[in-house]
Enzyme design. Structure first.
Site, PDB file in Angstrom:
ATOM      1  N   SER A   1       0.972  -1.220  -0.107  1.00  0.00           N
ATOM      2  CA  SER A   1      -0.024  -0.123  -0.128  1.00  0.00           C
ATOM      3  C   SER A   1       0.767   1.295   0.000  1.00  0.00           C
ATOM      4  CB  SER A   1      -0.982   0.079   1.158  1.00  0.00           C
ATOM      5  OG  SER A   1      -0.321  -0.115   2.432  1.00  0.00           O
TER       6      SER A   1
ATOM      7  N   HIS B   1      -2.815  -3.674  -5.650  1.00  0.00           N
ATOM      8  CA  HIS B   1      -3.072  -3.297  -4.395  1.00  0.00           C
ATOM      9  C   HIS B   1      -4.681  -3.370  -4.114  1.00  0.00           C
ATOM     10  CE1 HIS B   1      -3.811   0.292  -1.389  1.00  0.00           C
ATOM     11  NE2 HIS B   1      -3.541  -1.047  -0.762  1.00  0.00           N
TER      12      HIS B   1
ATOM     13  N   GLU C   1      -5.988  -1.358  -7.413  1.00  0.00           N
ATOM     14  CA  GLU C   1      -4.765  -0.707  -7.966  1.00  0.00           C
ATOM     15  C   GLU C   1      -3.986  -1.404  -8.764  1.00  0.00           C
ATOM     16  OE1 GLU C   1      -4.807   3.388  -5.388  1.00  0.00           O
ATOM     17  OE2 GLU C   1      -3.758   1.747  -4.536  1.00  0.00           O
TER      18      GLU C   1
ATOM     19  N   ASN D   1      -4.432   6.384  -1.481  1.00  0.00           N
ATOM     20  CA  ASN D   1      -3.675   6.629  -0.314  1.00  0.00           C
ATOM     21  C   ASN D   1      -3.214   8.280  -0.643  1.00  0.00           C
ATOM     22  OD1 ASN D   1      -4.113   4.702   1.631  1.00  0.00           O
ATOM     23  ND2 ASN D   1      -2.612   3.532   0.722  1.00  0.00           N
TER      24      ASN D   1
END
Length: 514
Positions: free
Chosen positions: A124, A145, A157, A195
């Site tokens: 991540s 991800h 992702e 993120n």
């Protein structure tokens, strides 16, 4: 990389924790063979037991056919040796977030698997390029991800490192769709998409609290009831856990070489040090009893029994868009603003700044700060279930009480906050949209993938670029420019993507000629 891997059938998963189990679940249910390995044999057994329990529960609830469950579990192979993964076409690692450990694992796997096996990392926060740097064939290393809980979080992702073969990423995009999830593609940059984009809400919420503008609960309530988000930043951080979110905030800030837009707050650092992690520890920004949040009392919420004050009201015309919306609302509430060019000496003065605070707005317009109350009109005043008012430090208590009674006369909640550039919703929505614009400007991902990743990965009501169009890109640019001028903080620098699309009247979701 062979195009044959657009139809991956056998998947090796290294890591029997929550992420590994979740990936295994959606893989076996979508018809893929899964070889599950963990260097801790007990973790493999626990993962097997958890998967069987989960599928049995789905059967009991009628969400899965019993025969389909049995067939899916038949595709799960438990492995005691890394060498058992030798025949897999794809390996997904879901282990500890340490670069050296992931590099060592991929080094081992390269000696076991075939030369055209894709090696994917569920990291991540770590660089895919850095993980691949330790491999003899870095072109087959790709980021993959998933989000926790994997079966429910429908976005994945796919991250291309600098040396990744695009065909490997293409194969993972196709596989994601077959597993019933939505893939988004990103370049290898800190935080990838979700993120990275998610920093805006959390760090801006913390900044507002740090300035003493409003309480944690008030900020969350404004973001829910006025801005239309499912959760505010502090509810979200409590759900994720500060032991997860704070390191990510710090990591992305440092990976972008102290970029002001991603600056963390000491508020979160202190709470993490004190073990106030959120739901998992029973206390975070909120208290939890039996796993449920103890709802705090919100200060200064309007009540319909206060009665409509007889005080005259004057709305500043200096900001036409805001004043027009405010006058429409006041008329519906039974208040007719004074039509004069200037307020009478005893009138409540209402201003509608975008990005400016009440004090500077009063000073710029030559208004009496003792009678000034600012109203946030950026979001739709008619649809919101909360209205936000802001006073100057000098605003008379009687004027505040009158404003609160007027705007709560129809039973809608009213939040009274301390003076701040950009209120709460204005600055947080502007920060969210501005960060997404910068992700688009850096070409980390396409505009459609940015919107999809954030909407599915963070649960926002709209993708951030679509949200920017909905609220009005020009309005958000005004908010950011005024906040930058008023605060002097470079975190509010408008993205070039935002500026140019306002200048050329383009949607934020359109890449244009580059």
């Amino acid at each position: 990389m062979s195009s044959a891997y657009l139809d991956i059938q056998s998947i090796g998963i290294v890591g029997g924790g929550a992420m590994g189990r979740g990936i295994a679940q959606i893989a076996i249910l979508s018809g893929h063979f899964v070889y599950l390995y963990d260097n801790n044999a007990e973790a493999v057994a626990a993962a097997d037991a958890a998967l069987r329990t989960t599928l049995a529960t789905l059967v009991e609830k009628g969400k899965l056919d019993a025969k389909a469950s049995e067939v899916a579990l038949g595709r799960l192979k438990l492995c005691n040796d890394l060498a058992d993964l030798r025949g897999c076409e794809l390996i997904i690692e879901a282990i500890i977030e340490r670069l050296d450990v992931k590099q060592a694992l991929f080094g081992q796997l390269e000696k076991i698997v075939a030369g055209d096996c894709i090696l994917a990392s569920n990291t991540s926060s770590l660089s895919i390029t850095a993980i691949a740097a330790a491999c003899a064939q870095p072109e087959r290393v790709v980021g993959f991800h998933f989000f926790n809980p994997v079966p429910l979080m429908k976005v994945v992702e796919v991250i291309d490192g600098l040396r990744s073969d695009s065909a490997a990423g293409d194969a993972l995009m196709a596989l994601t769709r077959k597993m019933g999830h939505t893939p988004v593609r990103a370049r290898d940059m800190p935080g990838f998409i979700v993120n990275h984009a998610g920093r805006a809400m959390n760090t801006e919420g913390l900044r507002i609290a740090q300035e003493g503008v409003a309480t944690f609960a008030e900020i969350d309530a404004i973001m829910r009831d006025q801005a239309g988000f499912r959760m505010g930043p502090f509810e979200l951080m409590d759900l994720t856990g500060l032991d997860v979110s704070q390191p990510v905030m710090e990591s992305i800030y440092h990976q972008f070489y102290e970029e002001a837009r991603y600056r963390p707050s000491p508020i979160a650092a202190v709470r993490l040090a004190g073990g106030l992690l959120g739901r998992k520890s029973g206390e975070g920004f909120y208290l939890y009893r039996d796993g449920k949040k103890v709802e705090p009392e919100l200060p200064m919420v309007a009540s319909t029994n206060e009665g409509m004050p007889s005080i005259p009201v004057w709305v500043s015309p200096a900001h036409p868009q805001g004043s027009a919306a405010l006058k429409t609302l006041l008329q519906r509430l039974g208040v007719t603003p004074q039509p004069d060019a200037s307020p009478s000496k005893d009138a409540l003065i209402l201003v509608t700044p975008f990005g400016s605070d009440a004090s500077s707005t009063a000073a710029e317009q030559g208004l009496d700060p003792k009678r000034v109350v600012a109203v946030d009109t950026l979001m739709d005043l008619e649809k919101a279930s909360r209205r936000t008012l802001m006073s100057t430090p000098a605003t008379d208590i009687a004027m505040l009480a009158a404003a609160r009674a007027i705007f709560g006369a129809d039973g809608v909640a009213v939040s009274m906050i301390r003076d701040s550039c950009g209120f709460v919703a204005q600055r947080m929505v502007a920060a969210i949209v501005n960060t997404a614009c910068d992700i688009a400007q850096q070409q980390i991902a396409s505009t459609s993938d940015i919107d999809s990743a954030v909407r599915f990965g963070l649960g926002y009501p709209h993708g951030p670029l679509t949200l920017g169009d909905k609220v009005g890109a020009a309005h958000l640019l005004e908010v950011l420019r005024n906040m930058l001028q008023g605060s002097g903080d470079p975190r509010y620098r408008p993205s070039s993507w935002l500026v140019r699309r306002v200048q050329t009247n383009l949607s934020l979701t359109i890449a244009g000629n580059y």
